[in-house]
Design an enzyme around this catalytic site. Sequence first.
Site, PDB file in Angstrom:
ATOM      1  N   VAL A 138      -3.660   7.680  -4.960  1.00 18.49           N
ATOM      2  CA  VAL A 138      -2.629   7.930  -3.964  1.00 18.49           C
ATOM      3  C   VAL A 138      -1.265   7.501  -4.497  1.00 18.49           C
ATOM      4  O   VAL A 138      -1.185   6.686  -5.399  1.00 18.49           O
ATOM      5  CB  VAL A 138      -2.936   7.147  -2.653  1.00 18.49           C
ATOM      6  N   GLU A 156     -10.786  11.915  -4.560  1.00 19.31           N
ATOM      7  CA  GLU A 156     -11.114  11.489  -3.187  1.00 19.31           C
ATOM      8  C   GLU A 156      -9.992  11.779  -2.201  1.00 19.31           C
ATOM      9  O   GLU A 156     -10.229  11.794  -1.000  1.00 19.31           O
ATOM     10  CB  GLU A 156     -11.503  10.008  -3.154  1.00 19.31           C
ATOM     11  N   ASN A 205      -3.981  -3.236  -0.504  1.00 20.79           N
ATOM     12  CA  ASN A 205      -4.741  -2.205   0.211  1.00 20.79           C
ATOM     13  C   ASN A 205      -6.240  -2.330  -0.011  1.00 20.79           C
ATOM     14  O   ASN A 205      -7.027  -2.253   0.923  1.00 20.79           O
ATOM     15  CB  ASN A 205      -4.326  -0.801  -0.264  1.00 20.79           C
TER      16      ASN A 205
HETATM   17  N1  COA Z   1       3.481  -7.718  -7.298  1.00 21.19           N
HETATM   18  C1  COA Z   1       3.890  -7.632  -6.009  1.00 21.19           C
HETATM   19  N2  COA Z   1       4.238  -6.474  -5.402  1.00 21.19           N
HETATM   20  C2  COA Z   1       4.202  -5.356  -6.159  1.00 21.19           C
HETATM   21  C3  COA Z   1       3.827  -5.372  -7.512  1.00 21.19           C
HETATM   22  C4  COA Z   1       3.442  -6.617  -8.076  1.00 21.19           C
HETATM   23  N3  COA Z   1       3.051  -6.699  -9.345  1.00 21.19           N
HETATM   24  N4  COA Z   1       3.885  -4.113  -7.974  1.00 21.19           N
HETATM   25  C5  COA Z   1       4.281  -3.323  -6.960  1.00 21.19           C
HETATM   26  N5  COA Z   1       4.481  -4.079  -5.876  1.00 21.19           N
HETATM   27  C6  COA Z   1       4.892  -3.621  -4.544  1.00 21.19           C
HETATM   28  C7  COA Z   1       6.035  -2.613  -4.607  1.00 21.19           C
HETATM   29  O1  COA Z   1       7.281  -3.252  -4.697  1.00 21.19           O
HETATM   30  C8  COA Z   1       5.839  -1.900  -3.283  1.00 21.19           C
HETATM   31  O2  COA Z   1       6.306  -2.721  -2.248  1.00 21.19           O
HETATM   32  P1  COA Z   1       7.222  -2.127  -1.057  1.00 21.19           P
HETATM   33  O3  COA Z   1       6.286  -1.208  -0.325  1.00 21.19           O
HETATM   34  O4  COA Z   1       7.599  -3.357  -0.259  1.00 21.19           O
HETATM   35  O5  COA Z   1       8.341  -1.423  -1.733  1.00 21.19           O
HETATM   36  C9  COA Z   1       4.315  -1.848  -3.126  1.00 21.19           C
HETATM   37  O6  COA Z   1       3.819  -2.875  -3.992  1.00 21.19           O
HETATM   38  C10 COA Z   1       3.699  -0.513  -3.534  1.00 21.19           C
HETATM   39  O7  COA Z   1       4.129  -0.210  -4.822  1.00 21.19           O
HETATM   40  P2  COA Z   1       4.607   1.248  -5.268  1.00 21.19           P
HETATM   41  O8  COA Z   1       5.295   1.125  -6.588  1.00 21.19           O
HETATM   42  O9  COA Z   1       5.352   1.917  -4.162  1.00 21.19           O
HETATM   43  O10 COA Z   1       3.242   1.961  -5.612  1.00 21.19           O
HETATM   44  P3  COA Z   1       2.174   2.812  -4.816  1.00 21.19           P
HETATM   45  O11 COA Z   1       2.611   3.214  -3.457  1.00 21.19           O
HETATM   46  O12 COA Z   1       1.799   3.849  -5.784  1.00 21.19           O
HETATM   47  O13 COA Z   1       0.985   1.749  -4.639  1.00 21.19           O
HETATM   48  C11 COA Z   1      -0.880   0.410  -5.292  1.00 21.19           C
HETATM   49  C12 COA Z   1       0.443   1.058  -5.738  1.00 21.19           C
HETATM   50  C13 COA Z   1      -1.497  -0.246  -6.511  1.00 21.19           C
HETATM   51  C14 COA Z   1      -0.604  -0.619  -4.208  1.00 21.19           C
HETATM   52  C15 COA Z   1      -1.785   1.555  -4.712  1.00 21.19           C
HETATM   53  O14 COA Z   1      -1.913   2.594  -5.654  1.00 21.19           O
HETATM   54  C16 COA Z   1      -3.176   1.046  -4.379  1.00 21.19           C
HETATM   55  O15 COA Z   1      -3.396   0.489  -3.320  1.00 21.19           O
HETATM   56  N6  COA Z   1      -4.148   1.203  -5.305  1.00 21.19           N
HETATM   57  C17 COA Z   1      -5.508   0.717  -5.133  1.00 21.19           C
HETATM   58  C18 COA Z   1      -6.425   1.736  -4.522  1.00 21.19           C
HETATM   59  C19 COA Z   1      -6.473   2.987  -5.299  1.00 21.19           C
HETATM   60  O16 COA Z   1      -6.144   3.052  -6.476  1.00 21.19           O
HETATM   61  N7  COA Z   1      -6.883   4.030  -4.659  1.00 21.19           N
HETATM   62  C20 COA Z   1      -6.838   5.325  -5.298  1.00 21.19           C
HETATM   63  C21 COA Z   1      -8.147   5.862  -5.623  1.00 21.19           C
HETATM   64  S1  COA Z   1      -7.974   7.530  -5.098  1.00 21.19           S
END
Ligand code: COA
Length: 541
Positions: free
Chosen positions: A281, A306, A396
């Site tokens: 995602v 997925e 998440n």
């Molecule tokens: N430490 C703390 N916060 C962090 C960080 C770190 N190392 N890296 C990113 N963030 C924060 C960002 O600043 C952002 O915060 P905000 O919403 O307050 O701006 C938030 O995390 C999300 O980061 P973003 O860069 O917008 O990435 P994303 O929306 O692509 O999400 C994950 C990244 C990792 C959170 C998300 O992909 C996830 O939950 N992955 C796990 C599940 C998964 O991979 N599912 C997919 C299988 S289909």
Amino acid sequence: MFRRQHFTKISHRCFSSESRINSFIKSKLMSAEDIAEKLPEKLTLGASGFTPAGYPKVIPGAYAQRIKNSKNPEDFSINLYTGASTGDELDGVLARTGRLKLKIPYQSHPDLRKFINQGKLDFIDMHLSHVSRYMREGIFPPINVAIVEACDVTSDGRIYLTNSSGMSSTYLALAKDIYVELNEAHPLEMKGLHDIYLPELHTGRPINIDYVDDRIGTPYIRVNPERIKGIILTNKFDSSPGFKKPDDASFKIANHILDFILNEVEHGRIPKKLLPFQSGVGNVANAVLACIAKDNRFKSIEMYTEVIQDSIFDLIDSDKLRFASTTALTFSLEGQKRFFNQLTELKSKFILRPMEISNNPEVIRRIGLITMNTALEADIYGNVNSTHVLGSAMMNGIGGSGDFTRNAYVSMFMTPSIAKGGKISSFVPMVSHCDHNEHSVQIMVSEQGLADLRAKTPKQRAELIIEKCVHPMYKDQLRDYYKQAQRVSFGLHTPHDLQQALSWHVRLQQTGSMHPDYQQTKTKDTEQAAKQDAQTASTKK
Ligand code: COA
């Protein structure tokens, strides 16, 4: 050839001229409030829904209201099992009752997250491909009620799901009582998109999917109609978050990935017709698909994944989508409307499968996927943290990222090199929590570059990641750590300075940034701002 004929046969069987409200549905119609009254106070609910798609939107709110109206709200307790995250109308409203005690297996709702990280709500973060078996083997507290969103229900107990498949077939098989939200916002033509198949436990039989468009099940879930205790009519779209256009860093990451894939094709490691993609995602995943859509070197794309998001429309518009297999269609409001309007022409390009199948390791390995998932942080050796901020606060959940990564043909992790405007480096000496270890992660990508970690020693991986992926503002700091680790490490296979390995996280917690200059910069900025304020004030006088 076989695949196409098979599909035609099924879709023909599913199209139906019957009106949606048949006599069976009429006989079961109730109000959401009446159903809420019938639900037990100790509720273990198995609900449809996967990443705000296809989840019940009305009965949970009525149940929350019943708790609110109750003189003894403390008598209620809820365990909520879903496919993945769902919308505010389910995850949000039940979390805010204060009576939600357990959530399985994924979430992304801010209220749920808040309660989890305050320690007020238990959350079990697990590989999505494991959930169905755990449920069926009774490892979790048993479900007493299932609520699913459907676009049709027949008198012989066939339930046709809406925008997601997720865990619905398992929950419907296990629940004593079933309630259905019949959502008329979904066209009846949705019937036929799903391919419902649950492998029997302990038989050792293969799951016969060789190609992304193979169908092995039925387009509906069949239950004993007597177990359907009530049906309500709704007319609501999924409240998926709007589609966020990919940013510059995401496009840079996407371009590194495209170059890598084409290089693999040139070397014969990926066939010319490519391999099916899985993409996680978010922003970066969307950018990759947008770039593939624009790039003439990519002709025909298959997805075995997925979650399908709005970025799939870029592939459709460029006539590059051959087929997409998924467990959820997580579209924005505009995306949902467009999909429904074009359903007749798009239907032959999509299958929705239970997450037991979309995420099944056997199938993923057989098909041979190029997987692209997102890291919160990664360390110099290629271990990835996708879930825990500062090793302790749940973001998440792991979702399907582990299912796909571990079984991929080529597994990639992507992340912008910095977060929070540079206060955080996404590349650290040692991850504060590990979801995907160095043995499963093959390719690491940031907007700075791509590191191919395959067939590399830990030290070669560290050098590659530092040189290719790390943001310039953290590069020297990470080089210094690595040098120091080589000096003081107990062993020199995977050198670490254990005193310093998590010092970046400690600094972030204490000062608000991983960067040692941050405090100084912050002080300087504050002094500068104060000076400017003083100057402005004296000019005004
Ligand atoms: N430490 C703390 N916060 C962090 C960080 C770190 N190392 N890296 C990113 N963030 C924060 C960002 O600043 C952002 O915060 P905000 O919403 O307050 O701006 C938030 O995390 C999300 O980061 P973003 O860069 O917008 O990435 P994303 O929306 O692509 O999400 C994950 C990244 C990792 C959170 C998300 O992909 C996830 O939950 N992955 C796990 C599940 C998964 O991979 N599912 C997919 C299988 S289909």
